[in-house]
Write an enzyme that holds these catalytic residues in place. Structure first.
Site, short mmCIF file in Angstrom:
data_model
loop_
_atom_site.label_atom_id
_atom_site.label_comp_id
_atom_site.label_asym_id
_atom_site.label_seq_id
_atom_site.Cartn_x
_atom_site.Cartn_y
_atom_site.Cartn_z
N CYS A 12 0.83 -1.22 0.00
CA CYS A 12 0.00 0.00 0.00
C CYS A 12 0.86 1.26 0.00
O CYS A 12 1.08 1.88 -1.04
CB CYS A 12 -0.95 0.01 1.19
SG CYS A 12 -2.14 -1.36 1.20
N ARG A 13 1.35 1.66 1.17
CA ARG A 13 2.01 2.97 1.29
C ARG A 13 3.34 3.08 0.57
O ARG A 13 3.56 4.05 -0.17
CB ARG A 13 2.19 3.31 2.78
CG ARG A 13 0.88 3.56 3.50
CD ARG A 13 1.07 3.53 5.00
NE ARG A 13 1.41 2.20 5.48
CZ ARG A 13 1.68 1.88 6.74
NH1 ARG A 13 1.69 2.84 7.66
NH2 ARG A 13 1.96 0.64 7.07
N SER A 14 4.25 2.12 0.80
CA SER A 14 5.60 2.29 0.21
C SER A 14 5.61 2.14 -1.31
O SER A 14 6.36 2.88 -1.97
CB SER A 14 6.65 1.41 0.89
OG SER A 14 6.37 0.05 0.75
N ASP A 123 -1.94 3.73 7.95
CA ASP A 123 -2.07 2.47 7.21
C ASP A 123 -3.48 2.38 6.63
O ASP A 123 -4.46 2.30 7.39
CB ASP A 123 -1.80 1.32 8.19
CG ASP A 123 -1.82 -0.03 7.51
OD1 ASP A 123 -2.23 -0.10 6.34
OD2 ASP A 123 -1.43 -1.01 8.17
P1 4NP Z 1 1.24 -1.28 3.90
O1 4NP Z 1 -0.22 -1.79 4.33
O2 4NP Z 1 2.15 -1.51 5.08
O3 4NP Z 1 1.02 0.16 3.62
O4 4NP Z 1 1.64 -2.09 2.68
C1 4NP Z 1 -0.46 -3.05 4.88
C2 4NP Z 1 -0.59 -4.14 4.05
C3 4NP Z 1 -0.87 -5.38 4.58
C4 4NP Z 1 -1.00 -5.52 5.96
C5 4NP Z 1 -0.87 -4.43 6.78
C6 4NP Z 1 -0.59 -3.19 6.24
N1 4NP Z 1 -1.31 -6.78 6.50
O5 4NP Z 1 -1.51 -6.87 7.73
O6 4NP Z 1 -1.39 -7.78 5.77
#
Ligand code: 4NP
Length: 152
Positions: A12-14, A123
């Site tokens: 998502c974010r990175s 997040d």
């Molecule tokens: P990200 O978001 O850290 O921005 O890629 C997430 C993607 C997956 C999960 C948590 C945050 N997860 O718990 O699977």
């Protein structure tokens, strides 16, 4: 300049940060390298989250080529700056760093957006589509300032 964008899942974010930054780098003709990684290994090999790709596409940026990978200790040698999306990521990154000097390369992404109300990129994974647009807006400010902060 080699910059690594880091979040938890790297879906998502990175990857959004990587897509925004590499678009700016290309448009400004800078000789920078970008990559992104997750502190966790839950989504290794996956494409960015569908909602992340959609939010980016709404702004004309394609990140469908990106694939999730986990942060590795060698990233602290490879990259000049490792930018964490939140404080939890930053803490986990610094724990992995092979030395204090390497740990100093890890910073918060929103350090480059000091005027923004938030210090961490929220997040968006467990929320709705609007969270992804907010992330896009925050990262656009941080990436714009990052280039100015590094290039002077
Ligand atoms: P990200 O978001 O850290 O921005 O890629 C997430 C993607 C997956 C999960 C948590 C945050 N997860 O718990 O699977």
């Amino acid at each position: 300049m080699k910059i690594l964008l880091v979040c938890l899942g790297n879906i998502c974010r990175s990857p959004m940060a990587e897509g925004i930054l590499r678009d700016m780098i290309r448009k400004q003709g800078l000789d920078w390298r970008t990559d992104s990684a997750g502190t966790g290994d839950y989504h290794v090999g996956e494409q960015p989250d569908r909602r992340a790709m959609k939010a980016m596409q709404d702004h004309g940026i394609d990140i469908s080529d990106l694939r999730a990978r986990q942060l590795h200790v060698s990233d602290f040698e490879e990259f000049d700056l490792l930018l964490a999306m939140d404080a939890n990521n930053l803490q986990n990154m610094r724990r992995l760093a092979p030395s204090k000097d390497h740990a100093m390369k890890a910073r918060l992404m929103m350090d480059h957006a000091p005027d923004h109300a938030l210090r961490e990129v929220p997040d968006p994974y467990f929320g709705g589509d609007e969270g992804f647009e907010e992330v896009y807006q925050m990262l656009t400010i941080a990436c714009t300032n990052l280039i100015v902060d590094v290039n002077g």
